[in-house]
Design a protein around this motif. Structure first.
Motif, mmCIF file in Angstrom:
data_model
loop_
_atom_site.group_PDB
_atom_site.id
_atom_site.type_symbol
_atom_site.label_atom_id
_atom_site.label_comp_id
_atom_site.label_asym_id
_atom_site.label_seq_id
_atom_site.Cartn_x
_atom_site.Cartn_y
_atom_site.Cartn_z
ATOM 1 N N THR A 24 -45.226 6.987 -13.635
ATOM 2 C CA THR A 24 -44.202 7.608 -14.484
ATOM 3 C C THR A 24 -43.310 8.562 -13.705
ATOM 4 O O THR A 24 -42.420 9.192 -14.286
ATOM 5 C CB THR A 24 -44.844 8.375 -15.656
ATOM 6 O OG1 THR A 24 -45.753 9.364 -15.141
ATOM 7 C CG2 THR A 24 -45.576 7.434 -16.591
ATOM 8 N N ASP A 95 -40.804 3.707 -21.985
ATOM 9 C CA ASP A 95 -40.461 5.079 -21.632
ATOM 10 C C ASP A 95 -41.506 5.592 -20.651
ATOM 11 O O ASP A 95 -42.431 4.885 -20.275
ATOM 12 C CB ASP A 95 -40.410 5.972 -22.873
ATOM 13 C CG ASP A 95 -41.679 5.901 -23.702
ATOM 14 O OD1 ASP A 95 -42.775 6.046 -23.109
ATOM 15 O OD2 ASP A 95 -41.593 5.682 -24.926
ATOM 16 N N LYS A 97 -43.447 8.255 -21.137
ATOM 17 C CA LYS A 97 -44.472 9.075 -21.773
ATOM 18 C C LYS A 97 -45.856 8.630 -21.324
ATOM 19 O O LYS A 97 -46.083 7.455 -21.032
ATOM 20 C CB LYS A 97 -44.379 8.962 -23.292
ATOM 21 C CG LYS A 97 -43.158 9.621 -23.908
ATOM 22 C CD LYS A 97 -43.189 9.469 -25.426
ATOM 23 C CE LYS A 97 -41.969 10.128 -26.055
ATOM 24 N NZ LYS A 97 -41.961 9.927 -27.537
ATOM 25 N N GLU A 111 -51.133 12.304 -27.004
ATOM 26 C CA GLU A 111 -50.170 12.472 -25.914
ATOM 27 C C GLU A 111 -50.787 13.312 -24.810
ATOM 28 O O GLU A 111 -51.539 14.243 -25.059
ATOM 29 C CB GLU A 111 -48.889 13.133 -26.434
ATOM 30 C CG GLU A 111 -48.068 12.210 -27.335
ATOM 31 C CD GLU A 111 -46.659 12.728 -27.555
ATOM 32 O OE1 GLU A 111 -46.110 13.358 -26.625
ATOM 33 O OE2 GLU A 111 -46.131 12.493 -28.647
ATOM 34 N N SER A 113 -49.914 15.520 -21.348
ATOM 35 C CA SER A 113 -48.806 16.223 -20.697
ATOM 36 C C SER A 113 -48.434 15.546 -19.391
ATOM 37 O O SER A 113 -49.298 15.141 -18.606
ATOM 38 C CB SER A 113 -49.200 17.683 -20.434
ATOM 39 O OG SER A 113 -48.223 18.308 -19.634
ATOM 40 N N ARG A 114 -47.108 15.434 -19.149
ATOM 41 C CA ARG A 114 -46.640 14.855 -17.885
ATOM 42 C C ARG A 114 -46.549 15.904 -16.787
ATOM 43 O O ARG A 114 -46.043 15.628 -15.707
ATOM 44 C CB ARG A 114 -45.273 14.192 -18.076
ATOM 45 C CG ARG A 114 -45.346 12.811 -18.744
ATOM 46 C CD ARG A 114 -44.000 12.109 -18.659
ATOM 47 N NE ARG A 114 -43.634 11.865 -17.281
ATOM 48 C CZ ARG A 114 -42.369 11.818 -16.827
ATOM 49 N NH1 ARG A 114 -41.377 12.040 -17.654
ATOM 50 N NH2 ARG A 114 -42.119 11.563 -15.568
ATOM 51 N N THR A 166 -49.482 2.165 -18.472
ATOM 52 C CA THR A 166 -48.672 2.803 -19.511
ATOM 53 C C THR A 166 -47.979 1.786 -20.413
ATOM 54 O O THR A 166 -47.429 2.158 -21.448
ATOM 55 C CB THR A 166 -47.602 3.718 -18.873
ATOM 56 O OG1 THR A 166 -46.815 2.946 -17.954
ATOM 57 C CG2 THR A 166 -48.264 4.878 -18.150
#
Length: 847
Positions: A24, A95, A97, A111, A113-114, A166
């Motif tokens: 990502t 995306d 995410k 979710e 955290s990136r 992902t």
């Protein structure tokens, strides 16, 4: 067959544990090392991590060998991958995410955290692995250590558990890595898939007289099942196991620690690591406290990858157990003057009490997975063993000798199982035989008669701490378990009152110094003294001695409770989940199940094109090795925590299998909490999470987005334990047959019975039971309310809302607010309102 553990290690390391952050772009150009180039970013990171982990260890490969080996294991990677199975490998994510979706119901997700992960922490895991691997002597030992420690180190250091891909983020990178190691056996070693089913275990377990017999019966099944495959796991690696998994598995860890690890320092480090991750409270870690796994977590059915035509030694495995039990029990034979039966016992007890059924899917079929078949179809085929014939084994041969008494007739039946001729025949209570104070009546009872199998069970319950370590080649004896009686269980709060008031009771007879080990949570609650002043067993003191009981009751102003609960829980639809038949599990009303699943699971561009191409295929096609490893590790994690929850709430875990549990517990409040209800509530939450957790646990790993039904049988401590145990599956079937129309809920039901009455409570409404109990406990609601409801069932059936309000007002002077929903079971011939079920459940559970 020789195993290439270096290649297999690379299959376990072929993706970096932080892959999602790499793909990502979250790392913003940062890298673990500069050794490798010309590859995709995540492949470079994987090589860097692997090189750091294995350098200078028995698994060492130089840089060129490492790159070649990475290429060699690609086929195993593709075989395990859901992305390749769905034809998504060339597609881009929608995306950037990072989310992890529940693999059973991808509507549920969390979710992540990136925030760029700290690469020093990632490399720290590789360095720690390298430290451990350098303490090993050969490739096999090193691989076992890598397989054991890798995931646990990541979890212990609280690093984020991210998806393997992902584009379809339904399982963690570790689920995929361990699935790839499993797939290596299929692709490169041509292993077949075996399904081993130990039949007849329900009959074996249910034929129990004491609580110790029940525990021993269940544990012997788990022990036997594990020993059937233990040597294969040692020889080829934990990855050959599909169900149960070797991940988070205390029997696997115990095997590795005792039979593979040579270095004492390494053993201690791994033991600390295992305990810190597996248990909420490290003081509950059986591998450290008892020196063996205490709870039965291995099922009687095993799916495992093995070489073709391998010999599974079902008879020799049982004989080995019997030999160790008898070898460890020589002192007991002397003490009870029954040495004369030893040879005959050994001969007869070695007859196998189970029937082991085996099915096999050949490697050629495993490798031919395509658009028309899947692992889901294969698992379904594998489980199709003929179960129409009920398997009950008996010993038909009459023992040539019995002791300490000879039978007065041809033979006597065993008083535990009622099926086999007895070899141990004990005198009546008034016989001089019992004058020898070394002959403990807690272990065997006057007039008891035991057959060879049941005597083996009883001996195992006494000598498990010696037998289990010997079977795993441990040099250390374990800690002996002290088993309470069901009378102790029923009267737990009475025993606590005695403990609190010991100084006032010292003048009473039969209060003795008696040292217990930590085998029941109640003992944690007792006063901390040099030696605890306790009764031996409740049934041999205050229940049987009326004078003592009256004295205690007068002084404590409390009588001993006489009822306890047998609890059985079972996951709803687990068979369909394992085979990918998700239509019923997900309750889809529009479109195909596959269309629904892909809509929520996929995170790719042109998603609708993919869905349109695949929507008519059955959902079994989603079952990949990664899917199975995910479900299997979920079950094992849940099992370990279930056992801990039962123990924390004063219960005795008999079996915990992830989807199902069997336990005994007090049903009288301890410290204002009802242990039976608390065990049901907490284990259900452990199985499926809470609405707030969105079906994930504290580590961020998925739980089941489905339900679990329960049955509770409330028993008097003097009633035989065999009958209710044998009825638990039938009761669960009734609970699972429930359909609550008003709340649109199927299964997910608690059935409560005392053998005479039955009560059905939808588990989503169990809080109403707790509310009712609280109001009665604090006297806001008179207990007469219970009897009014039972005596006016007809009125409640006709006008439930009106009459409920009337009865609440009548028994509380209108001081409480209690909204009781009117929900009914679809197949209930009596059309019973929920309030009647609720009140009957209360009446039974608070006996």
């Amino acid at each position: 067959m020789l195993m290439n553990f270096k290649e297999k290690a690379i299959s376990l390391l072929h993706d970096p544990p932080h892959k999602a952050y790499v793909v990502t772009g979250s790392l913003k150009g940062q890298r673990l090392c500069d050794k490798f180039s010309g590859l995709k970013a995540h492949e470079t990171e994987a090589l860097c991590f692997a090189f750091e982990a294995i350098e200078g260890t028995p698994l060492h490969l130089d840089e060129n060998e490492l790159k070649r080996t990475f290429e060699n294991v690609r086929d195993a990677d593709h075989y395990a991958s859901a992305v390749d199975r769905l034809g998504l490998s060339n597609l881009e994510p929608e995306d950037n995410k990072i989310v992890l979706k529940n693999i059973i119901d991808p509507r549920h997700f969390r979710e992540i955290s990136r925030r760029s992960i700290d690469l020093q922490e990632v490399m720290g895991i590789a360095k720690k692995l390298n430290e451990y691997l350098k303490m090993t002597k050969d490739e096999r030992e090193a691989y076992h250590v890598l397989y054991t420690a890798y995931e646990l180190l990541w979890i212990k250091n609280e690093l984020p558990l991210t998806p393997a891909d992902t584009r379809i983020p339904t399982h963690t990178v570790f689920d995929h890595l361990y699935a790839t190691a499993m797939s290596y056996n299929i692709i490169f070693k041509d292993f077949d898939l075996y399904y081993i089913d130990v039949a007849g275990i329900q009959n074996f377990i249910s034929k129990s007289r004491k609580l110790r017999d029940l525990w021993a019966s269940s544990y012997l099944v788990s022990l036997y099942s594990w020993l059937l495959i233990k040597d294969f796991v040692r020889e080829y690696g934990g990855d050959i196991l599909i169900i149960p998994t070797a991940r988070f598995n205390p029997f696997f860890y115990y095997t590795v620690l005792n039979e593979e690890i040579k270095n004492v320092n390494l053993r201690e480090k791994l033991l600390d690591l295992i305990c810190s991750v597996l248990y909420k409270d490290v003081n509950n870690c059986d591998l450290k406290i008892n020196n063996y796994p205490r709870f039965s977590v291995i099922p009687g059915t095993i799916s495992i990858l093995l070489p073709h035509n391998v010999n599974i030694e079902e008879r020799k495995t049982w004989e080995k157990i019997v030999d160790k039990v008898l070898e460890s029990s020589s002192e007991i034979f002397q003490r009870y003057d029954i040495e004369s039966i030893l040879d005959e016992l050994r001969r007869l007890a070695k007859k196998l009490p189970f029937f082991v059924r085996k099915n096999l899917i050949p490697n050629t079929k495993l490798r031919s997975i395509d658009e028309n078949t899947s692992f889901g179809n294969i698992i379904d085929d594998l489980r199709k063993i003929n179960r129409s014939v009920k398997v009950i084994k008996t010993i038909t041969e009459i023992p040539r000798v019995t002791a300490p008494l000879q039978s007065s007739k041809n033979y006597d039946y065993c008083t535990m199982c009622g099926e086999n001729p007895a070899i141990l025949i004990l005198p009546r209570e008034d016989d001089n035989y019992w004058n020898n104070n070394q002959r403990n009546r807690v272990l065997v009872s006057p007039s008891e008669k035991l057959c060879p199998w049941c005597l083996t069970k009883r001996l195992f319950s006494i000598k498990a701490h010696t037998v289990i370590p010997k079977l795993f080649n441990s040099q250390e004896e374990g800690i002996q378990l002290d088993f309470i009686s069901v009378g102790d269980l029923a009267s737990a709060t009475f025993k606590l009152e005695i403990a609190k008031n010991l100084d006032k009771l010292k003048d009473l007879d039969k209060i003795i110094q008696y040292q217990h080990t930590k085998s029941w949570r109640l003992y944690d609650e007792l006063p901390k003294r040099d030696s605890w002043l306790l009764f031996e067993e409740a049934t041999s003191t205050y229940f049987d001695d009326q004078q003592l009981r009256k004295s205690l009751q007068n002084r404590l102003k409390k009588a001993p409770h006489t009822y306890y609960s047998i609890i059985k829980g079972d996951g709803d639809g687990i068979g369909k989940i394992l085979t990918g038949q998700l239509s019923e599990v997900l309750s889809i009303s529009e479109g195909t199940t596959t269309e629904f699943y892909l809509k929520h699971a996929l995170n790719v561009k042109n998603k609708q094109d993919i869905i349109g191409r695949l929507k008519e295929r059955p959902t079994t096609f989603i079952i990949t090795p990664s899917y199975l490893t995910t479900i299997s590790q979920m079950l094992m994690r849940i099992a370990i925590r279930d056992a801990e929850i039962i123990y924390e709430n004063y219960g005795i875990p008999v079996y915990v299998g992830g989807d199902d549990i069997l336990a005994l517990a007090p049903n009288e409040d301890i410290k204002s909490i009802n242990p039976t209800i608390e065990i049901i509530t907490k284990t259900r939450e452990n199985y499926m999470g809470t609405p707030q957790s969105n079906h994930f646990d504290k580590y961020g790993l998925p739980l089941f987005p489905t339900t679990r039904s329960y049955a509770v049988y409330v028993m008097h401590y003097r009633e035989p334990i065999y009958w209710p145990i044998s009825q638990m599956n039938e009761l669960l079937d009734k609970a699972k047959d429930s359909n609550w129309i008003e709340i649109k809920k199927q299964k997910d039901t608690l059935i409560v019975t005392d053998g005479d009455e039955e009560s059905y409570i939808p588990l989503d409404l169990l809080e109403n039971f707790e509310t009712l109990k609280k109001f009665i406990d604090v006297k806001a609601l008179s207990k007469s309310f219970i009897y009014d409801v039972i005596n006016h069932e007809e009125f409640l059936r006709k006008k439930p809302e009106t009459f409920t309000k009337f009865l609440l007002k009548r028994n509380s002077n209108g001081k409480i607010s209690f909204n009781i929903p009117d929900v009914r079971r679809e197949k209930d011939e009596n059309n019973t309102p929920f309030l009647i079920n609720l009140v009957k459940g209360y009446k039974i559970l608070t006996r």
